[in-house]
Design an enzyme around this catalytic site. Sequence first.
Site: not given
Length: 267
Positions: A65, A150, A163, A167
């Site tokens: 993980d 991203s 999100y 990024k």
Amino acid sequence: MTAMTLTGQVALVTGAARGIGRGIALRLARDGADVALVDVRPEGISSVADEIAEIGCKAVTVVADVSDRDQVFAAVDHAATALGGLDIMVNNAGIALVGPIGEVTPEQVEKLWAINVNGVLWGIQAAVAKFKELGNQDKGRVSKIINASSIAGHDGFGMLGAYSASKFAVRALTQAAAKEHAADGITVNAYCPGVVGTEMWVEIDKRFAELTGAAEGETYDTFVGGIALGRAETPEDVAGFVSYLAGPDAEYMTGQSGLIDGGLVYR
């Protein structure tokens, strides 16, 4: 066939069981690298290892993980021991979070940040420590750290605010690590994909449908419709850019977060 530009090198790829991570792992193997496959899901990485064996390179699998710093360091240690070194670290693992900024919960943010940001940070730390321990620079080897950002790390997208923030943070870590470790013979760059036809985007599209009332597939089609090259991205498209970042032609490039999105976000 790709050129065997990475023969004799060892790469580690997180989130390697499927999607972009799988595509990157297979491409690096085709370039000649032995690959350590890391994923939180045990199912999937063994089949990717089999594919790499068919290519003719070595592969080891590690269930870990990335949000757990100790597990990341242990994975890097295992990879270097099992494959005889480490030259390339690809911090690819990540998750998405779709929802209005006003409705994001502390639990969602904690999980998102732990994987997308902390996971990259721990990967950078573990890789730098291992590169130094192995004496890569003294051997004349340029070590590579390659992080997953991203298009949402360049533009903040509605319904993807948290999100996008994660990024953007990856870009900051990439720049800072590049500055700190250039003198150690380590380059640090990031890749910024767009709309990739993977399971993650299926889930993103479903969530948009729930929130906006759009039909399933409509949000995906809308995003794809804005791509200049006229098609959705594939994991192989992303992997081709990562291959460049991992290879010798990118040894003078560091601290950059390159867009590989078919022409959707322009910088």
